[in-house]
Design a protein around this motif. Structure first.
Motif, PDB file in Angstrom:
ATOM      1  N   LEU A 194       0.814  -1.216   0.000  1.00  0.00           N
ATOM      2  CA  LEU A 194       0.000   0.000   0.000  1.00  0.00           C
ATOM      3  C   LEU A 194       0.847   1.264   0.000  1.00  0.00           C
ATOM      4  O   LEU A 194       0.366   2.341  -0.381  1.00  0.00           O
ATOM      5  CB  LEU A 194      -0.941   0.000   1.212  1.00  0.00           C
ATOM      6  CG  LEU A 194      -1.900  -1.188   1.288  1.00  0.00           C
ATOM      7  CD1 LEU A 194      -2.749  -1.118   2.553  1.00  0.00           C
ATOM      8  CD2 LEU A 194      -2.804  -1.245   0.059  1.00  0.00           C
ATOM      9  N   GLY A 195       2.101   1.146   0.427  1.00  0.00           N
ATOM     10  CA  GLY A 195       2.966   2.319   0.475  1.00  0.00           C
ATOM     11  C   GLY A 195       3.836   2.503  -0.749  1.00  0.00           C
ATOM     12  O   GLY A 195       4.519   3.519  -0.875  1.00  0.00           O
TER      13      GLY A 195
ATOM     14  N   ALA B  97      -5.257  -0.495  -5.691  1.00  0.00           N
ATOM     15  CA  ALA B  97      -5.828  -0.788  -4.378  1.00  0.00           C
ATOM     16  C   ALA B  97      -6.489  -2.164  -4.369  1.00  0.00           C
ATOM     17  O   ALA B  97      -6.317  -2.944  -3.427  1.00  0.00           O
ATOM     18  CB  ALA B  97      -6.847   0.297  -4.004  1.00  0.00           C
ATOM     19  N   TYR B  98      -7.246  -2.468  -5.423  1.00  0.00           N
ATOM     20  CA  TYR B  98      -7.915  -3.773  -5.498  1.00  0.00           C
ATOM     21  C   TYR B  98      -6.899  -4.900  -5.588  1.00  0.00           C
ATOM     22  O   TYR B  98      -7.027  -5.931  -4.920  1.00  0.00           O
ATOM     23  CB  TYR B  98      -8.855  -3.811  -6.706  1.00  0.00           C
ATOM     24  CG  TYR B  98     -10.041  -2.896  -6.590  1.00  0.00           C
ATOM     25  CD1 TYR B  98     -11.186  -3.275  -5.904  1.00  0.00           C
ATOM     26  CD2 TYR B  98     -10.022  -1.624  -7.162  1.00  0.00           C
ATOM     27  CE1 TYR B  98     -12.280  -2.425  -5.796  1.00  0.00           C
ATOM     28  CE2 TYR B  98     -11.109  -0.763  -7.055  1.00  0.00           C
ATOM     29  CZ  TYR B  98     -12.231  -1.163  -6.369  1.00  0.00           C
ATOM     30  OH  TYR B  98     -13.300  -0.332  -6.257  1.00  0.00           O
ATOM     31  N   ALA B  99      -5.883  -4.709  -6.426  1.00  0.00           N
ATOM     32  CA  ALA B  99      -4.863  -5.747  -6.601  1.00  0.00           C
ATOM     33  C   ALA B  99      -4.092  -5.974  -5.298  1.00  0.00           C
ATOM     34  O   ALA B  99      -3.835  -7.123  -4.907  1.00  0.00           O
ATOM     35  CB  ALA B  99      -3.903  -5.351  -7.720  1.00  0.00           C
ATOM     36  N   ALA B 100      -3.731  -4.885  -4.614  1.00  0.00           N
ATOM     37  CA  ALA B 100      -2.965  -5.007  -3.374  1.00  0.00           C
ATOM     38  C   ALA B 100      -3.781  -5.699  -2.296  1.00  0.00           C
ATOM     39  O   ALA B 100      -3.288  -6.608  -1.611  1.00  0.00           O
ATOM     40  CB  ALA B 100      -2.532  -3.616  -2.895  1.00  0.00           C
ATOM     41  N   PHE B 101      -5.040  -5.290  -2.141  1.00  0.00           N
ATOM     42  CA  PHE B 101      -5.845  -5.878  -1.079  1.00  0.00           C
ATOM     43  C   PHE B 101      -6.181  -7.341  -1.379  1.00  0.00           C
ATOM     44  O   PHE B 101      -6.202  -8.178  -0.469  1.00  0.00           O
ATOM     45  CB  PHE B 101      -7.132  -5.083  -0.863  1.00  0.00           C
ATOM     46  CG  PHE B 101      -7.863  -5.482   0.397  1.00  0.00           C
ATOM     47  CD1 PHE B 101      -7.339  -5.162   1.639  1.00  0.00           C
ATOM     48  CD2 PHE B 101      -9.042  -6.183   0.342  1.00  0.00           C
ATOM     49  CE1 PHE B 101      -7.983  -5.537   2.802  1.00  0.00           C
ATOM     50  CE2 PHE B 101      -9.706  -6.561   1.506  1.00  0.00           C
ATOM     51  CZ  PHE B 101      -9.178  -6.232   2.743  1.00  0.00           C
ATOM     52  N   ALA B 102      -6.430  -7.653  -2.650  1.00  0.00           N
ATOM     53  CA  ALA B 102      -6.697  -9.045  -3.020  1.00  0.00           C
ATOM     54  C   ALA B 102      -5.495  -9.918  -2.691  1.00  0.00           C
ATOM     55  O   ALA B 102      -5.638 -11.050  -2.203  1.00  0.00           O
ATOM     56  CB  ALA B 102      -7.038  -9.132  -4.509  1.00  0.00           C
TER      57      ALA B 102
ATOM     58  N   ALA C 201      -0.741   6.822 -14.638  1.00  0.00           N
ATOM     59  CA  ALA C 201      -1.916   6.728 -15.503  1.00  0.00           C
ATOM     60  C   ALA C 201      -1.742   5.619 -16.536  1.00  0.00           C
ATOM     61  O   ALA C 201      -2.667   4.845 -16.813  1.00  0.00           O
ATOM     62  CB  ALA C 201      -2.171   8.066 -16.198  1.00  0.00           C
ATOM     63  N   ILE C 202      -0.537   5.528 -17.101  1.00  0.00           N
ATOM     64  CA  ILE C 202      -0.253   4.475 -18.085  1.00  0.00           C
ATOM     65  C   ILE C 202      -0.358   3.102 -17.428  1.00  0.00           C
ATOM     66  O   ILE C 202      -0.937   2.168 -17.992  1.00  0.00           O
ATOM     67  CB  ILE C 202       1.147   4.676 -18.697  1.00  0.00           C
ATOM     68  CG1 ILE C 202       1.154   5.941 -19.570  1.00  0.00           C
ATOM     69  CG2 ILE C 202       1.561   3.466 -19.528  1.00  0.00           C
ATOM     70  CD1 ILE C 202       2.530   6.365 -20.030  1.00  0.00           C
ATOM     71  N   PHE C 203       0.181   2.984 -16.209  1.00  0.00           N
ATOM     72  CA  PHE C 203       0.086   1.732 -15.479  1.00  0.00           C
ATOM     73  C   PHE C 203      -1.376   1.356 -15.253  1.00  0.00           C
ATOM     74  O   PHE C 203      -1.757   0.194 -15.373  1.00  0.00           O
ATOM     75  CB  PHE C 203       0.806   1.852 -14.134  1.00  0.00           C
ATOM     76  CG  PHE C 203       0.495   0.728 -13.177  1.00  0.00           C
ATOM     77  CD1 PHE C 203       1.127  -0.500 -13.307  1.00  0.00           C
ATOM     78  CD2 PHE C 203      -0.442   0.893 -12.160  1.00  0.00           C
ATOM     79  CE1 PHE C 203       0.833  -1.539 -12.436  1.00  0.00           C
ATOM     80  CE2 PHE C 203      -0.741  -0.135 -11.294  1.00  0.00           C
ATOM     81  CZ  PHE C 203      -0.096  -1.364 -11.424  1.00  0.00           C
ATOM     82  N   THR C 204      -2.185   2.350 -14.903  1.00  0.00           N
ATOM     83  CA  THR C 204      -3.609   2.105 -14.672  1.00  0.00           C
ATOM     84  C   THR C 204      -4.272   1.547 -15.921  1.00  0.00           C
ATOM     85  O   THR C 204      -5.049   0.586 -15.866  1.00  0.00           O
ATOM     86  CB  THR C 204      -4.310   3.410 -14.246  1.00  0.00           C
ATOM     87  OG1 THR C 204      -3.723   3.883 -13.033  1.00  0.00           O
ATOM     88  CG2 THR C 204      -5.797   3.204 -14.029  1.00  0.00           C
ATOM     89  N   LEU C 205      -3.957   2.133 -17.075  1.00  0.00           N
ATOM     90  CA  LEU C 205      -4.555   1.678 -18.329  1.00  0.00           C
ATOM     91  C   LEU C 205      -4.044   0.288 -18.714  1.00  0.00           C
ATOM     92  O   LEU C 205      -4.819  -0.546 -19.178  1.00  0.00           O
ATOM     93  CB  LEU C 205      -4.253   2.676 -19.436  1.00  0.00           C
ATOM     94  CG  LEU C 205      -4.939   4.049 -19.301  1.00  0.00           C
ATOM     95  CD1 LEU C 205      -4.383   5.030 -20.321  1.00  0.00           C
ATOM     96  CD2 LEU C 205      -6.455   3.906 -19.462  1.00  0.00           C
ATOM     97  N   LEU C 206      -2.755   0.046 -18.522  1.00  0.00           N
ATOM     98  CA  LEU C 206      -2.188  -1.255 -18.873  1.00  0.00           C
ATOM     99  C   LEU C 206      -2.738  -2.354 -17.969  1.00  0.00           C
ATOM    100  O   LEU C 206      -2.992  -3.469 -18.407  1.00  0.00           O
ATOM    101  CB  LEU C 206      -0.660  -1.218 -18.760  1.00  0.00           C
ATOM    102  CG  LEU C 206       0.060  -0.384 -19.817  1.00  0.00           C
ATOM    103  CD1 LEU C 206       1.566  -0.386 -19.560  1.00  0.00           C
ATOM    104  CD2 LEU C 206      -0.233  -0.941 -21.210  1.00  0.00           C
ATOM    105  N   TYR C 207      -2.941  -2.016 -16.683  1.00  0.00           N
ATOM    106  CA  TYR C 207      -3.459  -3.004 -15.735  1.00  0.00           C
ATOM    107  C   TYR C 207      -4.849  -3.460 -16.162  1.00  0.00           C
ATOM    108  O   TYR C 207      -5.200  -4.637 -16.038  1.00  0.00           O
ATOM    109  CB  TYR C 207      -3.522  -2.407 -14.330  1.00  0.00           C
ATOM    110  CG  TYR C 207      -4.086  -3.371 -13.311  1.00  0.00           C
ATOM    111  CD1 TYR C 207      -3.289  -4.331 -12.717  1.00  0.00           C
ATOM    112  CD2 TYR C 207      -5.442  -3.309 -12.966  1.00  0.00           C
ATOM    113  CE1 TYR C 207      -3.804  -5.220 -11.791  1.00  0.00           C
ATOM    114  CE2 TYR C 207      -5.974  -4.203 -12.040  1.00  0.00           C
ATOM    115  CZ  TYR C 207      -5.148  -5.152 -11.456  1.00  0.00           C
ATOM    116  OH  TYR C 207      -5.675  -6.023 -10.545  1.00  0.00           O
ATOM    117  N   ALA C 208      -5.625  -2.548 -16.703  1.00  0.00           N
ATOM    118  CA  ALA C 208      -6.995  -2.884 -17.106  1.00  0.00           C
ATOM    119  C   ALA C 208      -7.010  -3.829 -18.302  1.00  0.00           C
ATOM    120  O   ALA C 208      -8.013  -4.502 -18.554  1.00  0.00           O
ATOM    121  CB  ALA C 208      -7.765  -1.618 -17.439  1.00  0.00           C
TER     122      ALA C 208
END
Length: 201
Positions: free
Chosen positions: A17-18, A120-125, A192-199
């Motif tokens: 998370l950090g 957040a979802y990936a980390a908590f899962a 932002a790029i990471f967010t799009l690639l993760y999806a």
């Protein structure tokens, strides 16, 4: 469960998370430009993350992933806000942060980013699948993990916001300040790029 396992879980939560991601990049930028005025954004982000953690714990993430359009919408909202924030940081005139210039980060923007943050979802899962904190009681175990993760997020995100505020207070030469602004903007764009690639996974 042993205290060693509990501490291992907390250490894992701090590491996951950090570590830099969309929320932390936004916190650094907001603290850099708004100072402690970014606490509203911070508060919204914490509420959003708590909701995201709860959704994962309750299994709602699996239901959400069954609707690709919903996941795509969340991803676009998160990435879109980050791109906007990167532009705001890059466009801030040199010296204006010390004169009170502010990005438009608010309680609501923090809430939206927290809820739509794929990291957040990936980390908590991942944390949910790690050590068991309470044997023979799944519900209590999940609740305790949620509480620990919410507390860890509150603490580590406040620390990152503090770093951003310290950057705001630093007396920098104009070229150095411009480089810092561009570096923060580039970091947010990468998030932002990471967010799009993760999806796309």
């Amino acid at each position: 469960m042993s205290s060693v396992a509990n501490w291992l879980f907390i250490a894992s939560a701090v590491a996951l998370l950090g570590s830099p991601g969309p929320g932390i990049a936004a916190l650094l930028a907001a603290g850099r430009v708004q100072g402690w005025g970014a606490l509203r954004f911070y508060a919204g982000l914490q509420v959003g993350l708590a909701i995201a953690f709860a959704a994962t714990a309750l299994g709602l993430l699996s239901l959400l992933e069954a609707v690709p359009l919903a996941v795509s919408a969340m991803t676009l909202v998160s990435a879109g806000y980050l791109i906007y924030l990167a532009y705001q940081i890059a466009a801030v005139p040199v010296g204006s942060t010390r004169q009170g210039a502010q990005t438009r980060s608010s309680l609501m923007s923090g809430l939206v980013l927290g809820i739509a943050n794929p990291k957040a979802y990936a980390a908590f899962a991942s944390l949910m699948a790690s050590q068991t904190l309470v044997e023979h009681d799944r519900q209590v175990d999940v609740l305790l993990k949620w509480i620990v993760c919410v507390i860890v997020a509150i603490v580590v995100d406040l620390a990152w916001l503090f770093v951003g505020v310290r950057l705001r207070r630093a007396v920098l030469r104009p070229p150095t300040e411009r480089i810092l602004n561009y570096t923060l903007a580039a970091t947010i764009l990468l998030a932002a790029i990471f967010t799009l690639l993760y999806a796309q996974r």
